[in-house]
Design a protein around this motif. Structure first.
Motif, PDB file in Angstrom:
ATOM      1  N   THR A   3       0.943  -1.377  -0.466  1.00 33.06           N
ATOM      2  CA  THR A   3      -0.148  -0.032   0.259  1.00 33.06           C
ATOM      3  C   THR A   3       1.240   1.206   0.228  1.00 33.06           C
ATOM      4  OG1 THR A   3      -1.856  -0.957   1.568  1.00 33.06           O
ATOM      5  CG2 THR A   3      -1.774   1.575   1.109  1.00 33.06           C
ATOM      6  N   LEU A   4       1.740   1.429   0.752  1.00 33.62           N
ATOM      7  CA  LEU A   4       2.249   2.562   0.895  1.00 33.62           C
ATOM      8  C   LEU A   4       3.134   2.840  -0.320  1.00 33.62           C
ATOM      9  CD1 LEU A   4       3.762   4.641   2.997  1.00 33.62           C
ATOM     10  CD2 LEU A   4       5.623   2.773   4.166  1.00 33.62           C
ATOM     11  N   LEU A   5       3.939   1.452  -1.404  1.00 40.26           N
ATOM     12  CA  LEU A   5       4.776   1.505  -2.157  1.00 40.26           C
ATOM     13  C   LEU A   5       3.902   2.193  -3.772  1.00 40.26           C
ATOM     14  CD1 LEU A   5       7.303  -1.621  -2.316  1.00 40.26           C
ATOM     15  CD2 LEU A   5       7.465   0.496  -1.645  1.00 40.26           C
ATOM     16  N   GLN A   6       1.626   2.678  -3.473  1.00 41.73           N
ATOM     17  CA  GLN A   6       1.300   2.881  -4.620  1.00 41.73           C
ATOM     18  C   GLN A   6       2.307   3.896  -5.342  1.00 41.73           C
ATOM     19  OE1 GLN A   6      -0.239   1.007  -6.188  1.00 41.73           O
ATOM     20  NE2 GLN A   6      -1.658  -0.128  -4.966  1.00 41.73           N
ATOM     21  N   SER A   7       2.676   4.971  -3.714  1.00 39.03           N
ATOM     22  CA  SER A   7       2.856   6.276  -4.121  1.00 39.03           C
ATOM     23  C   SER A   7       4.602   6.795  -3.814  1.00 39.03           C
ATOM     24  CB  SER A   7       2.688   6.977  -2.939  1.00 39.03           C
ATOM     25  OG  SER A   7       2.041   6.900  -1.710  1.00 39.03           O
ATOM     26  N   ALA A   8       5.657   5.181  -4.174  1.00 36.61           N
ATOM     27  CA  ALA A   8       6.474   5.684  -3.902  1.00 36.61           C
ATOM     28  C   ALA A   8       7.547   6.389  -4.944  1.00 36.61           C
ATOM     29  CB  ALA A   8       7.498   4.240  -3.848  1.00 36.61           C
ATOM     30  N   LYS A   9       8.012   7.489  -4.513  1.00 30.97           N
ATOM     31  CA  LYS A   9       8.616   7.913  -5.104  1.00 30.97           C
ATOM     32  C   LYS A   9      10.578   7.873  -5.851  1.00 30.97           C
ATOM     33  CE  LYS A   9       6.209  12.244  -3.556  1.00 30.97           C
ATOM     34  NZ  LYS A   9       5.105  11.380  -2.546  1.00 30.97           N
ATOM     35  N   LEU A  10      10.760   7.199  -4.754  1.00 34.51           N
ATOM     36  CA  LEU A  10      11.897   6.475  -4.700  1.00 34.51           C
ATOM     37  C   LEU A  10      11.802   5.234  -6.015  1.00 34.51           C
ATOM     38  CD1 LEU A  10      14.234   6.518  -1.575  1.00 34.51           C
ATOM     39  CD2 LEU A  10      14.460   7.894  -3.723  1.00 34.51           C
ATOM     40  N   PRO A  11      13.330   4.601  -6.324  1.00 39.94           N
ATOM     41  CA  PRO A  11      13.236   3.696  -7.415  1.00 39.94           C
ATOM     42  C   PRO A  11      13.295   2.487  -6.198  1.00 39.94           C
ATOM     43  CG  PRO A  11      14.914   5.460  -7.793  1.00 39.94           C
ATOM     44  CD  PRO A  11      14.225   5.827  -7.088  1.00 39.94           C
ATOM     45  N   THR A  12      12.658   1.923  -6.748  1.00 42.57           N
ATOM     46  CA  THR A  12      12.386   0.872  -5.442  1.00 42.57           C
ATOM     47  C   THR A  12      12.634  -0.672  -6.146  1.00 42.57           C
ATOM     48  OG1 THR A  12      10.991   2.147  -4.247  1.00 42.57           O
ATOM     49  CG2 THR A  12      10.624  -0.303  -3.743  1.00 42.57           C
ATOM     50  N   LEU A  13      13.021  -1.680  -5.600  1.00 43.40           N
ATOM     51  CA  LEU A  13      13.326  -3.154  -5.778  1.00 43.40           C
ATOM     52  C   LEU A  13      12.485  -4.052  -4.231  1.00 43.40           C
ATOM     53  CD1 LEU A  13      14.085  -5.373  -7.852  1.00 43.40           C
ATOM     54  CD2 LEU A  13      15.951  -5.369  -7.061  1.00 43.40           C
ATOM     55  N   VAL A  14      11.984  -4.525  -4.961  1.00 47.43           N
ATOM     56  CA  VAL A  14      11.175  -5.712  -3.894  1.00 47.43           C
ATOM     57  C   VAL A  14      11.319  -7.060  -4.267  1.00 47.43           C
ATOM     58  CG1 VAL A  14       9.191  -6.426  -2.961  1.00 47.43           C
ATOM     59  CG2 VAL A  14       9.284  -3.592  -3.291  1.00 47.43           C
ATOM     60  N   PHE A  15      11.671  -7.858  -3.190  1.00 46.69           N
ATOM     61  CA  PHE A  15      12.411  -9.308  -3.146  1.00 46.69           C
ATOM     62  C   PHE A  15      10.821 -10.010  -2.276  1.00 46.69           C
ATOM     63  CE2 PHE A  15      16.424  -7.523  -4.263  1.00 46.69           C
ATOM     64  CZ  PHE A  15      16.630  -8.111  -5.044  1.00 46.69           C
ATOM     65  N   TYR A  16      10.433 -11.071  -2.750  1.00 48.20           N
ATOM     66  CA  TYR A  16       9.816 -12.299  -1.978  1.00 48.20           C
ATOM     67  C   TYR A  16      10.742 -13.450  -2.492  1.00 48.20           C
ATOM     68  CZ  TYR A  16       7.393 -13.084  -6.422  1.00 48.20           C
ATOM     69  OH  TYR A  16       7.135 -14.122  -7.578  1.00 48.20           O
ATOM     70  N   GLY A  17      10.350 -14.081  -1.571  1.00 48.30           N
ATOM     71  CA  GLY A  17      10.573 -16.182  -1.767  1.00 48.30           C
ATOM     72  C   GLY A  17       9.143 -16.723  -1.322  1.00 48.30           C
ATOM     73  N   THR A  18       9.150 -17.544  -2.637  1.00 50.05           N
ATOM     74  CA  THR A  18       8.784 -18.392  -3.406  1.00 50.05           C
ATOM     75  C   THR A  18       8.102 -19.052  -2.055  1.00 50.05           C
ATOM     76  OG1 THR A  18       9.597 -19.927  -3.893  1.00 50.05           O
ATOM     77  CG2 THR A  18       8.400 -17.961  -5.982  1.00 50.05           C
TER      78      THR A  18
END
Length: 299
Positions: free
Chosen positions: A233-248
């Protein structure tokens, strides 16, 4: 963007054999009456002016846990400096996991100001190219900092299995863990807060701790519904370039992939690590760093 750095002279003690790799120093600063500490891991043949990755750990954890030390070592191998901070959680010179027998006065949002203090410390030491990195709850707290603070020295953020949240899931999880409903405890904490907030909640389930002694403001900080606790939800308005990792195979933030699929923001990239759990051990950490370096190159 260059993210390399060279060992500098600091009035701090070498960690020596307490860490599995060399050229590491514990550094400290003063903030709100407590001493904050962090591990500064320097890459060969570079200076802090070349940039730094600032790493924040997860819930009640610390900068010496395996995922953090592994990330620092791998980054150093690739010529990147890193500063892995210990959130104080209200305690001076805190090391290791938080002791559940200690009274809880810390708040979720305290991390935002402490991350800011370390950003300022790095800038004072000559680093004007900083990438934020956070794991689990530390990922959410990192994203909260980036959402609230605009600093030209902060270039991007890398969030590793960042926290997700919903009021329904939180209430259900609390009742499952502690065999009592959450809502009456929030009401009790609010009542105590209205009376001055000096009376403690005792014998209370709090985060991962049974029978805790908790100041009302701390309980309310972690459990009062807040959409900002949900990183997607927070990242919907992120202004910084953002990389998100998830583990399956992550069963701690098992819904992260599903929630990230609904994030519509061209600043945000999501990467799944097939087979990894919440802690990205061994070769999964190598894959995280490999994809992070590609992300750096794209900035």
């Amino acid at each position: 963007m260059n993210l390399k750095s060279l060992p500098i002279t600091l009035t701090t003690a070498l960690l020596g054999l307490s860490l599995p790799y060399a050229q590491a120093e514990e550094v400290t600063l003063q903030h709100n009456g407590v001493t904050l500490n962090a591990n500064l891991q320097m890459a060969d043949d570079s200076t802090l002016a070349d940039g730094t990755v600032l790493i924040t750990h997860g819930t009640l954890a610390h900068n010496g846990m395996d995922i953090i030390t592994t990330l620092q070592e791998l980054l150093a191998d690739e010529g990147k400096n890193s500063l892995a901070i210990n959130l104080s959680l209200g305690l001076s010179e805190r090391h290791g996991m938080y002791d559940c027998s200690v009274e809880h006065t810390h708040k979720h949002e305290d991390a935002v100001s402490e991350i800011g203090q370390w950003v300022n410390w790095l800038k004072q030491k000559g680093s004007d190219s900083i990438v934020l990195m956070g794991h689990s709850r530390g990922g959410n707290q990192t994203a909260m900092f980036a959402d609230e603070v605009s600093d030209p020295a902060v270039k991007a953020q890398v969030l590793i299995a960042p926290q997700t949240w919903s009021a329904e899931y939180e209430a259900k999880g609390y009742e499952t863990r502690y065999s009592q409903p959450l809502a009456p405890l929030i009401e009790k904490a609010e009542e105590l807060q209205d009376k001055g907030g000096q009376q403690w909640l005792t014998k209370t389930g709090f985060i991962y701790c049974n029978d805790s002694k908790v100041i009302p403001s701390a309980f309310l900080s972690y459990y009062t519904p807040n959409d900002k606790f949900d990183t997607p939800t927070l990242l919907q308005s992120a202004k910084l370039p953002t990389l998100v990792f998830y583990g399956t195979e992550d069963d701690v933030v098992a819904d992260l992939n599903e929630k990230m699929a609904h994030v519509s923001n061209d600043k945000v990239t999501t990467v799944g690590i097939d087979g990894s759990d919440h802690f990205f051990q061994d070769l999964y950490a190598d894959e995280v760093i490999e994809r992070t370096l590609e992300f750096f190159d794209s900035l």
